[in-house]
Motif scaffolding. Sequence first.
Motif, PDB file in Angstrom:
ATOM      1  N   PRO A   1       5.370  -2.842  -3.205  1.00  0.00           N
ATOM      2  CA  PRO A   1       5.564  -4.247  -3.166  1.00  0.00           C
ATOM      3  C   PRO A   1       6.109  -4.621  -4.669  1.00  0.00           C
ATOM      4  CG  PRO A   1       3.322  -3.490  -2.387  1.00  0.00           C
ATOM      5  CD  PRO A   1       3.984  -2.307  -2.740  1.00  0.00           C
ATOM      6  N   LEU A   2       5.686  -3.749  -5.708  1.00  0.00           N
ATOM      7  CA  LEU A   2       6.211  -4.214  -7.160  1.00  0.00           C
ATOM      8  C   LEU A   2       7.736  -3.966  -7.013  1.00  0.00           C
ATOM      9  CD1 LEU A   2       4.448  -5.171  -9.335  1.00  0.00           C
ATOM     10  CD2 LEU A   2       4.684  -2.884 -10.203  1.00  0.00           C
TER      11      LEU A   2
ATOM     12  N   VAL B   1       1.487 -10.725   1.083  1.00  0.00           N
ATOM     13  CA  VAL B   1       2.560 -10.045   0.423  1.00  0.00           C
ATOM     14  C   VAL B   1       3.529  -9.063   1.176  1.00  0.00           C
ATOM     15  CG1 VAL B   1       2.986  -8.499  -1.667  1.00  0.00           C
ATOM     16  CG2 VAL B   1       1.292 -10.086  -1.796  1.00  0.00           C
TER      17      VAL B   1
ATOM     18  N   TYR C   1       0.545 -11.857  -4.827  1.00  0.00           N
ATOM     19  CA  TYR C   1       0.319 -10.296  -5.281  1.00  0.00           C
ATOM     20  C   TYR C   1      -1.056 -10.264  -6.413  1.00  0.00           C
ATOM     21  CZ  TYR C   1       1.700  -5.848  -6.983  1.00  0.00           C
ATOM     22  OH  TYR C   1       1.813  -4.603  -7.187  1.00  0.00           O
TER      23      TYR C   1
ATOM     24  N   SER D   1       4.425  -0.606   3.469  1.00  0.00           N
ATOM     25  CA  SER D   1       3.234  -1.145   2.642  1.00  0.00           C
ATOM     26  C   SER D   1       1.935  -1.579   3.592  1.00  0.00           C
ATOM     27  CB  SER D   1       3.659  -2.409   1.895  1.00  0.00           C
ATOM     28  OG  SER D   1       4.587  -2.001   1.088  1.00  0.00           O
TER      29      SER D   1
ATOM     30  N   ASN E   1      -4.696  -7.875  -6.118  1.00  0.00           N
ATOM     31  CA  ASN E   1      -4.843  -6.801  -6.752  1.00  0.00           C
ATOM     32  C   ASN E   1      -6.150  -7.126  -7.756  1.00  0.00           C
ATOM     33  OD1 ASN E   1      -2.917  -4.544  -7.051  1.00  0.00           O
ATOM     34  ND2 ASN E   1      -1.622  -6.354  -7.094  1.00  0.00           N
TER      35      ASN E   1
ATOM     36  N   THR F   1       7.418 -10.435   1.577  1.00  0.00           N
ATOM     37  CA  THR F   1       8.379  -9.825   0.933  1.00  0.00           C
ATOM     38  C   THR F   1       9.296  -9.278   1.860  1.00  0.00           C
ATOM     39  OG1 THR F   1       6.938  -7.784   0.754  1.00  0.00           O
ATOM     40  CG2 THR F   1       7.512  -9.211  -1.273  1.00  0.00           C
TER      41      THR F   1
ATOM     42  N   PHE G   1      -2.972  -9.525   0.517  1.00  0.00           N
ATOM     43  CA  PHE G   1      -2.043  -8.252   0.595  1.00  0.00           C
ATOM     44  C   PHE G   1      -1.161  -8.204   1.847  1.00  0.00           C
ATOM     45  CE2 PHE G   1      -0.487  -3.852   1.306  1.00  0.00           C
ATOM     46  CZ  PHE G   1      -0.214  -3.624  -0.064  1.00  0.00           C
TER      47      PHE G   1
END
Lengths: 210, 207
Positions: B110-111, B183, B61, B149, B65, B187, B180
């Motif tokens: 995602p967060l 991620v 992650y 996402s 970013n 997840t 990304f």
Amino acid sequence: MSLALSLAPLAYVACPECDLLLNPVVPEPGDKAYCPRCGYLLQRPRKRSIERTLALSLTGLILIVPANLLPMVGIKIFGNSQDGNLWTGVSALFKEDMWAVAVLVLLSSVLLPLVNLGLAFLIGFHLFMHKANNQLARWMHWYEHLNEWAMLEVYALGIIVACVKLAGMAELRFGLGLFAFIGLLIVNAMLSNELDCYFFWQRIAQLTKK
Amino acid sequence: MLKKPLKTAFMQGFIRCHDCGSLLKSDPKCLCPVCGHHVSARKPNSVQYTLALIISALCLYIPANIFPIMSVTQLGVAETHTIVGGIVALIQSDMVPIALLVLIASILVPLMKLLGLSLLLLCVHYRWQVNARLFTRLYRVIAFVGRWSMLDIFMISILVALVDLRGVAQVIAGPAATAFAGVVVLTMLAAKSFDPRLIWDHQLSYE
């Protein structure tokens, strides 16, 4: 309807999300049965689930061909025009050595939707013809697991966002492929709505027992 | 329609097959007679798998970013965008609804998944007495939103394919795209490997 009634009533069922032991119910088509403890949607029977699955998956298999082959969106910048479909995105990413992303996009937008439609068709066909096949349970297993990874509707949203971004700097054209894609999207959504997994598993269990 | 709740299937000596849902007599290491898969009362090593996947996703992650997710060349001027930068650019060009959509899909979701799954794991590990119904609902939301996402990745793949005019106008995917995508996949796998029945197992009262 006679088929649903002829199913041998199971002694008990368990909720997959809280493991509560429950007496099975047979809701009417269109009704829903929820777990009383955690609220999980246990059953949502549909009218003619097998026939509709068969018809919709066949439609989807037909629509997926133009959706993949015909240009979906084209743009025109400074006199140069460029057409794009599901495959051009993948190949462009490959050319830039982003192979991991390219493979992911290929799987989730082209291959897995195709595999899922194929599996739904195979399962629907065998259940419709009352044909036993020792692969039925495996197909159903893969159908349920791969469903999450076929992301046509997310791709549609991606097209919308990309078009909004491009609208300012270029001229957009929409091709026949886009309409086929939208059709495929609708058929896919209807298919996952009509395919009653609980009922399918029961029928598969019946067929394999014989 | 449903009759009054009984105890859990496992306490009563039954195991539900993960795949086909048939209920079997508890017998570790047996195969389901319907679908032929190994049955187990709970997903094996669910907490460990989920934790490992969350930690890996968290590691990815950060680069996702920091690094640019794509670079846009217009009339010879190259400009790199991070995920946040792309959203800011959308807001500046007065496309607030789309900016909000991308904000939700590529930052908040995602967060929320990482935090939510961590909360679920903490709840299972420390045997918190919680409103299990609410936590199960949280799990369902996490499992449902995960795939959305991918929006950013798909958008980039479309832009990369369409805007390809060397020197004049070109979009190139950046290294953050791979991170990304990682991620999102990790997840999603984490949500899949978590077993919500564990939340219920430690509750002393079922309210």
